[in-house]
Enzyme design. Structure first.
Site, PDB file in Angstrom:
ATOM      1  N   TYR A 192       0.911  -0.963   0.154  1.00 14.65           N
ATOM      2  CA  TYR A 192      -0.068   0.126   0.004  1.00 14.65           C
ATOM      3  C   TYR A 192       0.671   1.190   0.116  1.00 14.65           C
ATOM      4  O   TYR A 192       1.327   1.450   0.973  1.00 14.65           O
ATOM      5  CB  TYR A 192      -0.850  -0.148   1.281  1.00 14.65           C
ATOM      6  CG  TYR A 192      -2.242  -1.042   1.220  1.00 14.65           C
ATOM      7  CD1 TYR A 192      -2.374  -1.963   0.317  1.00 14.65           C
ATOM      8  CD2 TYR A 192      -2.893  -1.024   2.436  1.00 14.65           C
ATOM      9  CE1 TYR A 192      -3.023  -3.053   0.393  1.00 14.65           C
ATOM     10  CE2 TYR A 192      -3.731  -2.008   2.432  1.00 14.65           C
ATOM     11  CZ  TYR A 192      -3.944  -2.822   1.575  1.00 14.65           C
ATOM     12  OH  TYR A 192      -4.936  -3.752   1.656  1.00 14.65           O
TER      13      TYR A 192
ATOM     14  N   PRO B 294     -16.183  -5.140   2.516  1.00 11.31           N
ATOM     15  CA  PRO B 294     -17.355  -5.279   3.669  1.00 11.31           C
ATOM     16  C   PRO B 294     -18.412  -4.438   3.279  1.00 11.31           C
ATOM     17  O   PRO B 294     -19.604  -4.663   3.696  1.00 11.31           O
ATOM     18  CB  PRO B 294     -16.534  -4.812   5.265  1.00 11.31           C
ATOM     19  CG  PRO B 294     -15.423  -3.824   4.815  1.00 11.31           C
ATOM     20  CD  PRO B 294     -15.220  -4.173   3.438  1.00 11.31           C
ATOM     21  N   LEU B 295     -18.231  -3.263   2.799  1.00 11.09           N
ATOM     22  CA  LEU B 295     -19.469  -2.343   2.194  1.00 11.09           C
ATOM     23  C   LEU B 295     -20.051  -2.689   1.064  1.00 11.09           C
ATOM     24  O   LEU B 295     -20.960  -2.170   0.267  1.00 11.09           O
ATOM     25  CB  LEU B 295     -19.024  -0.974   2.374  1.00 11.09           C
ATOM     26  CG  LEU B 295     -18.680  -0.619   3.898  1.00 11.09           C
ATOM     27  CD1 LEU B 295     -18.410   0.962   4.042  1.00 11.09           C
ATOM     28  CD2 LEU B 295     -19.706  -0.612   4.659  1.00 11.09           C
ATOM     29  N   GLY B 296     -19.378  -3.778   0.206  1.00 18.55           N
ATOM     30  CA  GLY B 296     -19.933  -4.127  -1.074  1.00 18.55           C
ATOM     31  C   GLY B 296     -19.515  -3.281  -2.266  1.00 18.55           C
ATOM     32  O   GLY B 296     -20.051  -3.358  -3.486  1.00 18.55           O
TER      33      GLY B 296
END
Length: 296
Positions: free
Chosen positions: A60, A206-208
């Site tokens: 990252y 996790p939030l799609g």
């Protein structure tokens, strides 16, 4: 639903809602996103608001996220676990390749130790299995690094259930990172194996990745309205209700969004609401999109 502790590896209690650092670096995980001071302030705010797991990776930035974590949070204290990853080399925005030879993994781990300013990494995750290197060689090097005290716990990122079963025959696996959310449950078999073995499952995306705006939006919005919450908070709360081993680490570059995400830990969904959410249609393969780096 509180941010109850999960015993990572049986001996590291973690709040189940952590913070992922994809949002503190630039798009495609390349270069800086904003100012260094803003990133440092965001990381400190996460810990001040109770986060005990910071999830990152050596690529990252590359390297930048780990440097920012050390600048913001070192010395880390006993309650904070910094999890990082190796096994992937990033060559540009959204450009990477696997590098799983034992000498590569050792070099990457030791570089992460230096950037994070620690002698041992709490959770070190193989970012991807390198298909050009036998799995046993990759896992063997992680085991050696653990025996040498450079790694406390071993994790695996993006694995199939058969890969996880094979890995468990040779090394203790404390955590798995696979995609999992309201609309993507393709890793259900991996999740079941983690539940059976007491392995933390850190769901990414996790939030799609915005899929909630395209599918299942009405159902999620109705639940959110009933609680005075946002759809994203409902999505995170559903994960916390769905399985005791799920430990989401949503990321963001926004202090306000950080606070909003962490507030999801106190959202208590009712049984009828969970039934509606459980019944949502999963997203089709490839539906996560390419804009989700801030949610890792």
């Amino acid at each position: 639903m509180t941010n109850a502790a999960f015993p990572l590896g049986g001996d590291l209690p973690l709040g189940r809602l952590g913070f992922g650092t994809g949002g503190v670096v630039g798009p495609g995980y390349w270069g800086p996103r904003g100012s260094r001071a803003e990133a440092v302030a965001l990381l400190r705010a996460a810990v001040e608001q109770g986060v005990t797991l910071i999830d990152t990776a050596d690529n990252y930035g590359p390297g930048l996220a780990e440097e920012l974590i050390a600048e913001a949070l070192h010395p880390y204290g006993d309650r904070l676990v910094v999890a990082t990853k190796g096994g992937v080399v990033r060559t540009g925005p959204d450009e990477w390749h696997t590098a799983g030879r034992p000498e590569d993994l050792r070099r990457m781990c030791e570089a992460s130790l230096r950037r994070l300013r620690v002698e041992r990494i709490g959770l070190y995750q193989l970012h991807r299995f390198d298909p050009a290197v036998p799995e046993a060689e990759q896992l063997g090097e992680l085991a050696r690094l653990r025996e040498e005290g450079k790694i406390r716990h071993i994790g695996l990122d993006t694995v199939s259930a058969p890969q996880l079963r094979r890995a468990l025959e040779s090394v203790p696996v404390a955590a798995v990172q696979n995609p999992y959310n309201l609309l993507d449950r393709s890793s259900a078999e991996v999740l079941a194996l983690c539940e059976a073995r007491g392995i933390a499952f850190l769901p990414y995306y996790p939030l799609g990745s915005g899929a909630l705006a395209r599918e299942g939006a009405a159902a999620v919005a109705a639940v959110a309205a009933a609680h005075g919450a946002s759809p994203g908070q409902v999505a995170l709360a559903w994960l916390l209700h769905h399985s005791p081993v799920l430990c989401p680490t949503p990321g963001t570059g926004s202090p306000a969004h950080l606070t909003q995400n962490l507030a999801a830990a106190s959202l208590r969904l009712t049984t009828p609401e969970l039934t509606v959410l459980d019944a949502l249609r999963p997203a089709p393969p490839g539906g996560r999109g390419a804009s989700a780096e801030s949610t890792r």
